[in-house]
Design a protein around this motif. Structure first.
Motif, PDB file in Angstrom:
ATOM      1  N   THR A  60       0.514  -1.211   0.072  1.00  0.00           N
ATOM      2  CA  THR A  60      -0.282   0.004  -0.138  1.00  0.00           C
ATOM      3  C   THR A  60       0.731   1.454  -0.465  1.00  0.00           C
ATOM      4  O   THR A  60       0.505   2.070  -0.516  1.00  0.00           O
TER       5      THR A  60
ATOM      6  N   LEU B 109       0.738   6.475  -6.498  1.00  0.00           N
ATOM      7  CA  LEU B 109      -0.219   7.283  -7.141  1.00  0.00           C
ATOM      8  C   LEU B 109       0.433   9.483  -7.143  1.00  0.00           C
ATOM      9  O   LEU B 109      -0.653   9.854  -7.643  1.00  0.00           O
TER      10      LEU B 109
ATOM     11  N   PHE C 142      -2.672  11.124  -2.189  1.00  0.00           N
ATOM     12  CA  PHE C 142      -4.203  11.804  -2.038  1.00  0.00           C
ATOM     13  C   PHE C 142      -4.855  11.514  -0.804  1.00  0.00           C
ATOM     14  O   PHE C 142      -5.316  12.333  -0.812  1.00  0.00           O
TER      15      PHE C 142
ATOM     16  N   PHE D  50     -15.805  -4.879  -4.337  1.00  0.00           N
ATOM     17  CA  PHE D  50     -16.761  -5.234  -3.232  1.00  0.00           C
ATOM     18  C   PHE D  50     -18.366  -5.717  -3.659  1.00  0.00           C
ATOM     19  O   PHE D  50     -18.949  -4.475  -3.936  1.00  0.00           O
TER      20      PHE D  50
ATOM     21  N   LEU E 104     -11.666   5.030   6.476  1.00  0.00           N
ATOM     22  CA  LEU E 104     -11.215   4.098   5.146  1.00  0.00           C
ATOM     23  C   LEU E 104     -12.744   4.022   4.121  1.00  0.00           C
ATOM     24  O   LEU E 104     -12.145   3.563   3.021  1.00  0.00           O
ATOM     25  N   LEU E 105     -13.296   4.060   4.840  1.00  0.00           N
ATOM     26  CA  LEU E 105     -14.401   3.758   3.903  1.00  0.00           C
ATOM     27  C   LEU E 105     -15.407   4.524   3.568  1.00  0.00           C
ATOM     28  O   LEU E 105     -16.250   5.144   2.670  1.00  0.00           O
TER      29      LEU E 105
ATOM     30  N   CYS F   2     -12.528   5.775   1.543  1.00  0.00           N
ATOM     31  CA  CYS F   2     -11.342   6.158  -0.189  1.00  0.00           C
ATOM     32  C   CYS F   2     -12.329   5.181  -0.624  1.00  0.00           C
ATOM     33  O   CYS F   2     -12.274   4.018  -0.686  1.00  0.00           O
ATOM     34  N   SER F   3     -11.408   4.994  -2.255  1.00  0.00           N
ATOM     35  CA  SER F   3     -11.228   4.436  -3.125  1.00  0.00           C
ATOM     36  C   SER F   3     -10.830   2.907  -3.330  1.00  0.00           C
ATOM     37  O   SER F   3      -9.381   3.662  -2.095  1.00  0.00           O
ATOM     38  N   PRO F   4     -10.501   1.790  -2.953  1.00  0.00           N
ATOM     39  CA  PRO F   4      -9.795   0.590  -3.112  1.00  0.00           C
ATOM     40  C   PRO F   4      -8.461   1.221  -3.915  1.00  0.00           C
ATOM     41  O   PRO F   4      -8.127   1.701  -4.650  1.00  0.00           O
TER      42      PRO F   4
ATOM     43  N   CYS G 149     -13.098   9.276  -6.005  1.00  0.00           N
ATOM     44  CA  CYS G 149     -11.622   8.471  -5.369  1.00  0.00           C
ATOM     45  C   CYS G 149     -11.801   8.604  -4.078  1.00  0.00           C
ATOM     46  O   CYS G 149     -11.364   7.788  -3.494  1.00  0.00           O
ATOM     47  N   PHE G 150     -12.742   9.684  -3.598  1.00  0.00           N
ATOM     48  CA  PHE G 150     -12.609   9.952  -1.916  1.00  0.00           C
ATOM     49  C   PHE G 150     -14.319  10.272  -2.121  1.00  0.00           C
ATOM     50  O   PHE G 150     -14.772  10.538  -3.003  1.00  0.00           O
TER      51      PHE G 150
ATOM     52  N   LYS H 190     -15.728   3.620  -5.230  1.00  0.00           N
ATOM     53  CA  LYS H 190     -15.637   3.683  -3.870  1.00  0.00           C
ATOM     54  C   LYS H 190     -16.058   1.911  -3.851  1.00  0.00           C
ATOM     55  O   LYS H 190     -15.451   1.181  -3.103  1.00  0.00           O
TER      56      LYS H 190
HETATM   57  N1  COA Z   1     -12.508   0.502   0.579  1.00  0.00           N
HETATM   58  C1  COA Z   1     -13.405  -0.821   1.754  1.00  0.00           C
HETATM   59  N2  COA Z   1     -12.644  -1.131   1.768  1.00  0.00           N
HETATM   60  C2  COA Z   1     -11.441  -1.748   1.747  1.00  0.00           C
HETATM   61  C3  COA Z   1     -11.191  -0.318   1.226  1.00  0.00           C
HETATM   62  C4  COA Z   1     -11.438   0.468   0.781  1.00  0.00           C
HETATM   63  N3  COA Z   1     -11.444   1.691  -0.147  1.00  0.00           N
HETATM   64  N4  COA Z   1      -9.935  -0.384   1.352  1.00  0.00           N
HETATM   65  C5  COA Z   1      -9.110  -1.698   1.699  1.00  0.00           C
HETATM   66  N5  COA Z   1     -10.459  -2.542   2.074  1.00  0.00           N
HETATM   67  C6  COA Z   1     -10.525  -3.340   2.987  1.00  0.00           C
HETATM   68  C7  COA Z   1      -9.605  -4.561   2.642  1.00  0.00           C
HETATM   69  O1  COA Z   1     -10.588  -5.110   1.623  1.00  0.00           O
HETATM   70  C8  COA Z   1      -9.970  -5.479   3.559  1.00  0.00           C
HETATM   71  O2  COA Z   1     -11.151  -6.407   4.578  1.00  0.00           O
HETATM   72  P1  COA Z   1     -10.984  -7.515   5.128  1.00  0.00           P
HETATM   73  O3  COA Z   1      -9.545  -7.441   6.288  1.00  0.00           O
HETATM   74  O4  COA Z   1     -12.103  -8.221   4.960  1.00  0.00           O
HETATM   75  O5  COA Z   1      -9.880  -8.504   3.178  1.00  0.00           O
HETATM   76  C9  COA Z   1      -9.167  -4.600   4.700  1.00  0.00           C
HETATM   77  O6  COA Z   1     -10.176  -3.313   4.603  1.00  0.00           O
HETATM   78  C10 COA Z   1      -7.653  -4.073   5.440  1.00  0.00           C
HETATM   79  O7  COA Z   1      -7.304  -3.962   3.649  1.00  0.00           O
HETATM   80  P2  COA Z   1      -6.001  -3.591   3.375  1.00  0.00           P
HETATM   81  O8  COA Z   1      -5.066  -4.297   2.205  1.00  0.00           O
HETATM   82  O9  COA Z   1      -4.660  -3.553   4.436  1.00  0.00           O
HETATM   83  O10 COA Z   1      -5.571  -2.136   3.726  1.00  0.00           O
HETATM   84  P3  COA Z   1      -4.983  -0.889   3.388  1.00  0.00           P
HETATM   85  O11 COA Z   1      -4.294  -0.129   5.065  1.00  0.00           O
HETATM   86  O12 COA Z   1      -3.514  -1.267   2.744  1.00  0.00           O
HETATM   87  O13 COA Z   1      -5.525   0.610   2.595  1.00  0.00           O
HETATM   88  C11 COA Z   1      -7.069   2.391   1.800  1.00  0.00           C
HETATM   89  C12 COA Z   1      -6.404   1.094   2.628  1.00  0.00           C
HETATM   90  C13 COA Z   1      -7.588   3.227   2.443  1.00  0.00           C
HETATM   91  C14 COA Z   1      -4.987   3.096   2.016  1.00  0.00           C
HETATM   92  C15 COA Z   1      -6.277   2.085  -0.084  1.00  0.00           C
HETATM   93  O14 COA Z   1      -7.163   2.014   0.002  1.00  0.00           O
HETATM   94  C16 COA Z   1      -6.151   3.814  -0.327  1.00  0.00           C
HETATM   95  O15 COA Z   1      -4.995   4.216  -0.378  1.00  0.00           O
HETATM   96  N6  COA Z   1      -6.639   4.160  -0.909  1.00  0.00           N
HETATM   97  C17 COA Z   1      -7.055   5.050  -1.780  1.00  0.00           C
HETATM   98  C18 COA Z   1      -6.410   4.856  -3.452  1.00  0.00           C
HETATM   99  C19 COA Z   1      -6.090   5.882  -4.195  1.00  0.00           C
HETATM  100  O16 COA Z   1      -5.675   7.275  -3.335  1.00  0.00           O
HETATM  101  N7  COA Z   1      -6.314   6.139  -5.227  1.00  0.00           N
HETATM  102  C20 COA Z   1      -6.815   6.902  -5.889  1.00  0.00           C
HETATM  103  C21 COA Z   1      -7.203   7.790  -5.283  1.00  0.00           C
HETATM  104  S1  COA Z   1      -6.856   9.960  -6.287  1.00  0.00           S
END
Ligand code: COA
Length: 386
Positions: free
Chosen positions: A120, A127, A143, A184, A205-206, A208-210, A286-287, A330
């Motif tokens: 991550t 990104l 981001f 999801f 966390l929720l 954020c897009s994944p 994305c958020f 999302k």
């Molecule tokens: N929405 C919903 N569930 C999510 C999620 C999200 N955005 N991100 C992770 N999860 C879930 C995973 O499926 C996992 O579930 P599980 O335990 O049931 O398997 C749990 O949360 C932990 O996941 P993990 O992969 O450890 O999360 P992470 O901490 O590595 O990443 C974020 C979480 C929010 C940091 C990451 O999704 C992120 O950086 N998102 C933003 C991406 C971005 O910036 N995109 C460009 C935008 S301009």
């Protein structure tokens, strides 16, 4: 100017796709799109591919050529477009221009990203390069942090609440339940979103897009030719693109993405329609705050009223204007280079009446809105049945 229509669409499942490489994802989406268009590969005259960070994420550059090769389309001209999370839409716009100019009649447009092969932190860093490396990323602003600043300002100026932002996630996860390609398939209550833990306050966390793997391909053709190819081509009746400051410090204000407003104006002017004519829209969530700002900047709601509109159900499947019927970034997922093309796929399926459980009744006009970075590139497209 010649007009352009979409004649075939293809998507892979979005998510953590461990058993397929980037090229296999492209091939899967590409073959589906070609089959949907009913043509053979020989009719495709060029390839435009969008990817943001394949070099950093999997060590593979030269994606245009890779797509052409993988789909067995050599020796046609193949291009790669990069505009951060708007790469797919910029590829689509450039492919459209190649048809409008008369250079080509039929073109394949692909978007792809393989994001889950690194951890991550590394994804966040890759990104983050879509913002300003010197004034933002270098100082640790990835981001989620940049959008958190926009969210804070929106809350301060308009009274937008964390609950209203959370409602975006509740809605989009609900919509995603009906999308077999979504990352999801899980509904969340408001309380679960609110308790999902801060990533960058006020975003949780929720909000954020994944991080997502996935590919999307559309086949486009000159509209008169398109009408002979498939029963219901979908015409792109307006398209606008605009740029804005790459860093947040360059913005007049943090609560509007000016490039969205300008790109939308251009698209509506070209299509000769207004925002009230749109029946279904895929916007760049994305958020969750990004969806609220998008529905304001696109003109669906007045500035400052996006949060309330979501809270009142105006953007739900049965609301005034259904937003992100696919589940949005999302819930459907956000394989950044593929996102713009995947948004087009959803709108095509809606207008063709093929969106199954997500179908918006009597959808005649659709809109896609795709943002690169924190708003430095925006593409808005409008679609209707040809
Ligand atoms: N929405 C919903 N569930 C999510 C999620 C999200 N955005 N991100 C992770 N999860 C879930 C995973 O499926 C996992 O579930 P599980 O335990 O049931 O398997 C749990 O949360 C932990 O996941 P993990 O992969 O450890 O999360 P992470 O901490 O590595 O990443 C974020 C979480 C929010 C940091 C990451 O999704 C992120 O950086 N998102 C933003 C991406 C971005 O910036 N995109 C460009 C935008 S301009």
């Amino acid at each position: 100017m010649r007009s352009v229509s979409i004649v075939g669409v293809g998507l892979t499942k979005f998510g953590e796709i461990w058993d397929k490489s980037l090229r296999e994802l492209v091939a899967e989406a590409g073959l589906k799109a070609v089959a949907d268009s009913g043509i053979g590969g020989k009719e495709i005259e060029a390839v435009y591919g969008g990817t943001m960070a394949s070099g950093r994420l999997i060590g593979q550059e030269h994606i245009g050529a890779l797509i052409a090769d993988q789909l067995g389309l050599n020796p046609l001209p193949a291009h790669r477009m990069e505009a951060a999370c708007a790469s797919g839409s910029v590829a689509l716009r450039n492919a459209m221009m190649a048809i409008e100019s008369g250079e080509h009649d039929v073109v394949a447009v692909g978007g792809v990203e393989k994001m889950t092969e690194v951890d991550t932190a590394e994804v966040g860093f890759a990104l983050g390069g879509a913002g300003d490396q010197e004034t933002e990323l270098f100082h640790g602003a990835t981001f989620p942090a940049l959008y958190a600043l926009m969210a804070r300002r929106h809350m301060e100026e308009f009274g937008t609440t964390e609950e209203q932002m959370a409602q975006v996630a509740v809605k989009n996860h609900k919509n995603g339940m009906n999308n077999p390609y979504a990352q999801f398939h899980k509904e969340f209550t408001l309380e679960q979103v609110m308790n999902s833990g801060y990533v960058a306050s006020p975003l949780k966390l929720l909000d954020c897009s994944p991080i997502t793997d996935g590919a999307a391909v559309v086949i486009i053709a000159e509209t008169e030719k398109a009408k002979k190819m498939v029963e219901q081509p979908i015409e792109i009746i307006g398209s606008g693109q605009a740029s804005g400051s790459i860093a947040l410090t360059g913005r007049e204000n943090l609560t509007e993405i000016k490039a969205t407003t300008i790109a939308a104006q251009k698209a509506f002017e070209q299509a000769k329609i207004g925002v009230k004519d749109v029946n279904v829209a895929e916007v760049h969530d994305c958020f969750t705050i990004a969806e609220i700002m998008a529905i304001e900047d696109l003109g669906f709601f007045k500035k400052g009223e996006g949060g309330k509109a979501v809270e009142q159900g105006k953007t739900a499947m049965d609301g005034e204007i259904p937003i992100n019927t696919s589940g949005g970034l999302k819930a459907k997922g956000h394989p950044v280079g593929a996102t713009g093309v995947a948004q087009a796929v959803e709108i095509v399926q809606q207008l063709q009446g093929k969106a199954e459980k997500r179908q918006v009744k009597e959808a005649e006009i659709g809109l896609t809105h795709n943002v690169g970075g924190s708003g430095a590139t925006v593409v808005v497209n409008l679609y209707k049945k040809a």
